[in-house]
Design an enzyme around this catalytic site. Sequence first.
Site, short mmCIF file in Angstrom:
data_model
loop_
_atom_site.label_atom_id
_atom_site.label_comp_id
_atom_site.label_asym_id
_atom_site.label_seq_id
_atom_site.Cartn_x
_atom_site.Cartn_y
_atom_site.Cartn_z
N TYR A 68 1.80 -20.43 20.17
CA TYR A 68 2.87 -19.52 19.74
C TYR A 68 2.66 -19.07 18.31
O TYR A 68 1.83 -19.62 17.58
CB TYR A 68 4.25 -20.18 19.91
CG TYR A 68 4.64 -21.17 18.82
CD1 TYR A 68 4.08 -22.44 18.77
CD2 TYR A 68 5.55 -20.82 17.83
CE1 TYR A 68 4.44 -23.34 17.78
CE2 TYR A 68 5.92 -21.72 16.83
CZ TYR A 68 5.36 -22.97 16.81
OH TYR A 68 5.70 -23.86 15.82
N LYS A 114 -1.26 -24.07 16.50
CA LYS A 114 0.18 -23.78 16.64
C LYS A 114 0.52 -23.77 18.12
O LYS A 114 0.59 -22.71 18.76
CB LYS A 114 0.49 -22.44 15.95
CG LYS A 114 1.94 -22.32 15.48
CD LYS A 114 2.08 -21.24 14.46
CE LYS A 114 3.55 -20.92 14.14
NZ LYS A 114 4.32 -21.97 13.52
N GLU A 123 2.72 -32.38 5.47
CA GLU A 123 3.53 -31.17 5.54
C GLU A 123 4.92 -31.57 5.99
O GLU A 123 5.23 -32.76 6.06
CB GLU A 123 2.92 -30.12 6.49
CG GLU A 123 2.77 -30.58 7.93
CD GLU A 123 2.25 -29.48 8.87
OE1 GLU A 123 2.32 -28.30 8.53
OE2 GLU A 123 1.78 -29.85 9.96
N LEU A 145 -0.64 -27.55 9.69
CA LEU A 145 -0.65 -26.15 10.12
C LEU A 145 -0.98 -25.25 8.92
O LEU A 145 -0.33 -25.37 7.88
CB LEU A 145 0.71 -25.75 10.70
CG LEU A 145 0.63 -24.35 11.30
CD1 LEU A 145 0.10 -24.41 12.72
CD2 LEU A 145 1.95 -23.64 11.26
N1 PDD Z 1 7.00 -23.10 11.72
N2 PDD Z 1 3.94 -26.37 9.32
C1 PDD Z 1 4.59 -26.46 10.50
C2 PDD Z 1 4.49 -27.73 11.28
C3 PDD Z 1 5.34 -25.36 10.97
O1 PDD Z 1 5.97 -25.45 12.15
C4 PDD Z 1 5.43 -24.19 10.18
C5 PDD Z 1 6.21 -22.98 10.60
C6 PDD Z 1 4.74 -24.14 8.94
C7 PDD Z 1 4.76 -22.92 8.05
O2 PDD Z 1 3.98 -21.87 8.56
P1 PDD Z 1 4.30 -20.33 8.24
O3 PDD Z 1 4.36 -20.21 6.76
O4 PDD Z 1 3.18 -19.58 8.83
O5 PDD Z 1 5.64 -20.01 8.86
C8 PDD Z 1 3.99 -25.25 8.56
C9 PDD Z 1 7.63 -21.97 12.33
C10 PDD Z 1 8.40 -21.10 11.41
C11 PDD Z 1 8.37 -22.43 13.57
O6 PDD Z 1 7.83 -23.24 14.28
O7 PDD Z 1 9.47 -21.93 13.84
#
Ligand code: PDD
Length: 285
Positions: free
Chosen positions: A32, A147, A179, A203
């Site tokens: 996703y 992801k 993270e 991630l």
């Molecule tokens: N999640 N790390 C994890 C485990 C995450 O699920 C996310 C973002 C990030 C930050 O990534 P980005 O800057 O590309 O949004 C880091 C999204 C927003 C979600 O699962 O809804």
Amino acid sequence: MQSAYLNGSFLPLAEARVPVMDRGFLFGDGAYEVIPVYSRRPFRLTEHLRRLQRTLDGIRIANPLSDAGWMRLIGEIIARNEPEDQSVYLQITRGADTKRNHAFPAQVVPTVFMMSEPLVTPPAAQRETGIAAVSAVDFRWLRCDLKTTSLLANCLLRQLAVDAGCVETILFRDGCMIEGAASNIFAVRDGVLLAPPKNHLMLPGITYDVVLELAAANGLRAEVRDVSEGEARAAAELWMTSSTKEVLPITVLDGRPVGDGKPGPVFHKMYAWYQDFKARVMRRA
Ligand code: PDD
């Protein structure tokens, strides 16, 4: 009414249905992306599509669309939904089989789903006072760089924060800060921004890249390296970043103040740079 996309058709979200034999439902077997949209412009779409391709390659699903195909569909879902600022969610699962079997079906058509939600950035109060976080041992698998929709561990870990009246759970593994349950985490020590390095345990966030680019552009010293648990707990500032939360200061960790317990001076600078970047670049991307 929220307009969604499923396998070739646009339809109201409430009417979208997938078969129970879909491997996304049975195994969490899918990829996703969450793409923030400012003033109807998807932010860093090329980078999101590159990360999607990496995830699909990592879980061995053929990308059902070309980049041009994704761009067209994403443009259409944005156009069909009302808010100017949106959060576009897309997922691809391996598809529906006729029986439940861990091994991949010989022939299967991926399920492609997309929806748009209003992009709601954090309330001003969270920025002004900062948010509280708890910590936990990272018990996820060893491919957190992908992801995937298999997010049970992330959900359990995030719920620890919610149960404690907090916003995020900071994950530590083998003595290092990794993270958040759904965000990347930065620390500030002696005025230097510390960022855990991208590897298979974390991630690679799109917002993480933006924060490091803004630091470089504005002369803020940054080090991308392992951040020990001790350094994180003794940090003057901690921040969480994600596409939907942008940059938020963490002022309490496990019930103890981070630094002096207030959003710090480096956060205030980064927040201003981020808002300026949003106005100048993201809304005109
Ligand atoms: N999640 N790390 C994890 C485990 C995450 O699920 C996310 C973002 C990030 C930050 O990534 P980005 O800057 O590309 O949004 C880091 C999204 C927003 C979600 O699962 O809804």
